[in-house]
Each structure stands twice: as C-alpha cells, then as structure tokens.
Scaffold this motif. Structure first.
Motif, mmCIF file in Angstrom:
data_model
loop_
_atom_site.group_PDB
_atom_site.id
_atom_site.type_symbol
_atom_site.label_atom_id
_atom_site.label_comp_id
_atom_site.label_asym_id
_atom_site.label_seq_id
_atom_site.Cartn_x
_atom_site.Cartn_y
_atom_site.Cartn_z
ATOM 1 N N GLU A 10 59.574 19.175 86.329
ATOM 2 C CA GLU A 10 60.128 19.773 87.574
ATOM 3 C C GLU A 10 61.244 19.122 88.110
ATOM 4 O O GLU A 10 62.046 19.575 88.569
ATOM 5 N N ASP A 11 61.313 17.648 88.080
ATOM 6 C CA ASP A 11 62.446 17.011 88.401
ATOM 7 C C ASP A 11 63.864 17.629 87.729
ATOM 8 O O ASP A 11 64.976 17.578 88.290
ATOM 9 N N LYS A 14 64.600 20.701 89.560
ATOM 10 C CA LYS A 14 65.053 20.371 90.764
ATOM 11 C C LYS A 14 66.579 19.979 90.897
ATOM 12 O O LYS A 14 67.290 20.481 91.518
ATOM 13 N N LYS A 15 66.858 19.196 89.788
ATOM 14 C CA LYS A 15 68.254 18.924 89.657
ATOM 15 C C LYS A 15 69.297 20.280 89.307
ATOM 16 O O LYS A 15 70.306 20.424 89.683
ATOM 17 N N SER A 17 68.442 23.226 90.041
ATOM 18 C CA SER A 17 68.531 24.084 91.353
ATOM 19 C C SER A 17 69.530 23.416 92.375
ATOM 20 O O SER A 17 70.325 24.242 93.005
ATOM 21 N N PRO A 31 68.461 16.672 95.196
ATOM 22 C CA PRO A 31 67.482 17.302 94.190
ATOM 23 C C PRO A 31 66.143 17.172 94.979
ATOM 24 O O PRO A 31 65.411 17.995 94.717
ATOM 25 N N GLN A 32 65.966 15.990 95.618
ATOM 26 C CA GLN A 32 64.905 15.618 96.235
ATOM 27 C C GLN A 32 64.466 16.703 97.611
ATOM 28 O O GLN A 32 63.129 16.336 97.751
ATOM 29 N N VAL A 34 64.886 19.764 97.093
ATOM 30 C CA VAL A 34 64.661 21.141 96.571
ATOM 31 C C VAL A 34 63.158 21.224 96.321
ATOM 32 O O VAL A 34 62.460 20.302 95.776
ATOM 33 N N ILE A 35 62.433 22.348 96.601
ATOM 34 C CA ILE A 35 60.990 22.844 96.271
ATOM 35 C C ILE A 35 61.149 23.685 95.222
ATOM 36 O O ILE A 35 61.664 24.951 95.544
ATOM 37 N N ILE A 36 60.418 23.280 94.041
ATOM 38 C CA ILE A 36 60.469 24.481 93.013
ATOM 39 C C ILE A 36 59.127 25.182 93.247
ATOM 40 O O ILE A 36 58.212 24.573 93.368
ATOM 41 N N SER A 62 63.407 28.602 93.888
ATOM 42 C CA SER A 62 63.378 27.466 94.791
ATOM 43 C C SER A 62 63.805 27.788 96.082
ATOM 44 O O SER A 62 64.212 28.763 96.481
#
Length: 421
Positions: A10-11, A14-15, A17, A31-32, A34-36, A62
């Motif tokens: 998932e990280d 996020k990166k 996105s 990236p932190q 961002v919500i997937i 996202s």
C-alpha cells in the motif's frame, strides 16, 4: 492488504498516487497524506507467463487527507515469470536491476536533453517487480505480431531508434569506457555473458534448451518444404548458428558502439496514432529494457527486422529503411558534435550482415512465441514431451509461419550464412 511478491504494498501505491497527483496539480503531495481507497487489478493470466513476465494493470483510487478531490491513476506492473526455472534465469540476469537503471539514469537524461519522451515513466522497481505508466490510457497500442510491422510503423521506429542510439554512443564516448563501465556495469558488460546474458552456467544451459526446443519446432514445420538432404543440411546449419549467434552481440574494441535496447521487436513497441488519421503514426515508445546492453547498433536492427517484419516488406523496403535509420543516426550524432565519419555507410552495412545470424536464429525462435505460444509452454518450457507437434495451429497460422521461415532461409542464403551442399 497486499502481498509483497504478488502485488506492491500500500505504501508503494501511496507513493505512485502522490507522484501522479503532484504532476496534475503542480505542487508536491506527501505520500503519507494519500489515502488508498481501492485498487482494481486486471491481468496476470495470459498464455506465456511461464516464460515471460507476468503483466498486471492496477487502477488506483485515492484521495488526499482533508481534501474532497478523488483521483484515479493507472499503472502497469511487470512481475517475475511463473515458471521457477525462468524466474531463476531472470534473477541471475538482473533484469529488473538493468531495466530500472535504464529508466532512472539513462532514459531520463536522454528525455531531458532531447525534450522527447522515449518510454513510459517508471514509478517503482524492486527485485521482483517494476511499475510503469500505463500508456494505454493515452491511446498507445501494440501492433498484432502475427501481422508484422508495416512500413509507416517501421519508419517511425527507426527514426526514434536512430536518435536513441546516437545518444547512447555520445554517452559512452563522453564518459569514457572505464567510467561508463564503472557506473553502468550491468549494461556495459552483459553482452559478454553469453546468449542467456548471465554468468550462471546452469541457467545458461536451461535457457539454451528452451530456445533449442523452439527452433526444433520451427525446423519440424519446415521438414516437408525441402528434400531430405537439404533439410538435414538446414538442421546442421541451425545447430551451428545456435553456437554462434550470441557472440555477435559483443561490442568490438575501437568499433562504433551504442546502448542497445537488446530486445527490440513488435511486442516491445507501442504506437500512438494521429487522432485525425489513424494511418499516421503520431508517436512511438519502447518498453522492456531488461536486455539493454552496450553493443553495435545493428544488433537492434536485425532483432527487429527478422522477428517483426514479413519477407515481403524486407524485399521491398529493407535497403530504404536501413538508409533512413543510418541517416537519422548520423544527423543526431552531428547534433552532438560527432562527425558522421565515425560510422560510415559501408561499415554499417557490413555490421548488419555480420549480425544477421542473430536475426536468423531469433526469427526461428520467436515465430513460435508469436503463433504457437501454448505449445511452446507445454512442450518446451514445461517439458511435456508426449504432446504432439502442432495440434493447436490453424492451417492459416501454419501457412504464415512457413512463409516467414522459408523467407528467412532464403535471406540467409543471400547473406551466405546458409550454403546447402
């Protein structure tokens, strides 16, 4: 949420996105933040994935914390083959290391200098996967390998290839061999590692057995086309070609060298057509740089021509297409202050002739992957020896394969690679 081997974490999503959103809105996204919300997955079950990479498409849904805007981004994932032996071969070749190096350090510099996009963007890489921009979202498509590349497609490819080869030569020359080799060793010396591009002797034997099996299927198809003595001669000649074809990839000292794509054929080229005229090629992009190497430029050319074009196209247009490529190469060399005398036309044509055996052998190999993938997987890769030869081929497919194979044999005679007794 996702296993590291089958899917990125998932990280990672996020990166990706965050990078994509940054490009869209023009200012950086953490990236932190961002919500997937969801990831849709397609692909991963095509015939051939025992031998080639497993391809999957990811659609990432996202949002960003404290924002109402929803984002959708599409990426393509390349994963290691399903077959354990093939995966071992890929790891020993360091295919993802080489491809990531090409994207992150060589292609990006080429694109920044030329202001031309040459390949999809790389978002993420590891030792088991690579995630790339999904060019299908921008209208890029693959050509049907069974039809072969047509004249406008070949012209578009060769113009871009001439530019890329010129940049590669300039990079090697400007850095000097020792510095280039120190920084890009995984590209610089790979052509010296034999046909499997690896120093592991066991993996090399397994690799060669697969290619021999594919050539055997092609020779079997040709058995009824020649009398017994000629067919025996052909089998013996192809066995000799198998021993020699990998050696011609090695760059020669004091010889014109470039960074070659290494696996340039129909399925590693994407085309974008003109919106007003679908017969006009608006852009070309190359993919799959895992076999990139320091080599002579004609290696990419024979690899492309003899796997991806028909004998009729080569008969009518080969000389003109080679001239187009060579002119574009010299033009781009001059733009970088390099004299066109560094690679005269006579030497270029001699290199093409010397590299022909690579195109011949790979033509015999890859025609099975194009028309007969299911049988290759069952009989060659998975070693189901009792399976009959050719049950899945239609009469039309056999006819086209015979036309291409007999065309290769005829051209090999013209290049004096094949001399029947």
């Amino acid at each position: 949420m996702y296993s590291d081997y089958d899917h990125p974490s998932e990280d990672v999503f996020k990166k990706i996105s965050a990078l994509a959103q940054t490009e869209q809105i023009g200012h950086p996204i953490d990236p932190q933040e961002v919500i997937i919300n969801d990831v849709d997955i397609q692909g991963g079950s095509a015939i051939g994935e025992n031998f080639t990479s497993v391809l999957k498409r990811f659609t990432i849904h996202s949002t960003v914390k404290d924002a109402n805007q929803a984002y959708v981004h599409k990426v393509v994932g390349k994963f290691l083959p399903l077959n354990a032996s093939t995966t071992k071969w890929w790891k020993s070749m360091r295919v993802f290391d080489r491809e990531a190096l090409m994207y992150n350090q060589i292609l990006i510099n080429y694109e920044n200098e030329s202001k031309t996009s040459f390949a999809p963007r790389l978002y993420h890489s590891s030792d088991s996967c690579i995630l790339l921009e999904d060019l299908s979202s921008s209208g890029y498509v693959l050509n049907d390998a069974r039809k072969g590349l047509n004249l406008p497609q070949m012209q578009a490819i060769l113009l871009k290839l001439g530019s890329f080869h010129a940049y590669g030569h300039h990079l090697i020359q400007s850095m000097g061999f020792e510095r280039f080799h120190s920084k890009f060793g995984v590209i610089s010396d790979v052509a010296h590692h034999g046909p499997a591009l690896t120093k592991d002797p066991k993996v090399t034997l397994e690799f060669r057995a697969i290619f021999k099996g594919m050539v055997k299927l092609s020779l079997k198809l040709l058995e009824s086309e020649y009398d017994a003595q000629v067919y025996q001669d052909l089998c013996e000649i192809m066995a000799k070609v198998e021993e020699d074809y990998g050696a011609v990839r090695k760059p020669l000292d004091h010889h014109f060298q470039v960074i070659g794509h290494g696996d340039l054929w129909n399925n590693n080229v994407l085309f974008q057509t003109d919106q007003t005229d679908p017969l006009v090629i608006a852009d070309v992009k190359f993919i799959d740089f895992q076999n990139s190497m320091r080599t002579r430029p004609t290696m990419d050319l024979v690899h492309l021509f003899y796997q991806s074009t028909t004998p009729d196209l080569r008969k009518d247009h080969l000389n003109a297409l080679l001239k187009l490529y060579h002119s574009e190469l010299l033009l781009n060399l001059e733009m970088r202050g390099i004299s066109p005398r560094v690679y005269p036309e006579e030497q270029f044509h001699q290199d093409f002739k010397n590299c022909f055996i690579h195109g011949l052998y790979m033509g015999f190999v890859n025609i099975q992957a194009i028309f007969n993938a299911e049988e290759v997987i069952n009989k060659v890769v998975l070693e189901k020896e009792n399976d009959p030869i050719g049950p899945s081929l239609t009469l039309k497919a056999k006819e086209v394969m015979l036309q291409r194979l007999t065309g290769l044999v005829k051209e090999a005679q013209e290049f004096e690679v094949i001399r029947f007794k």
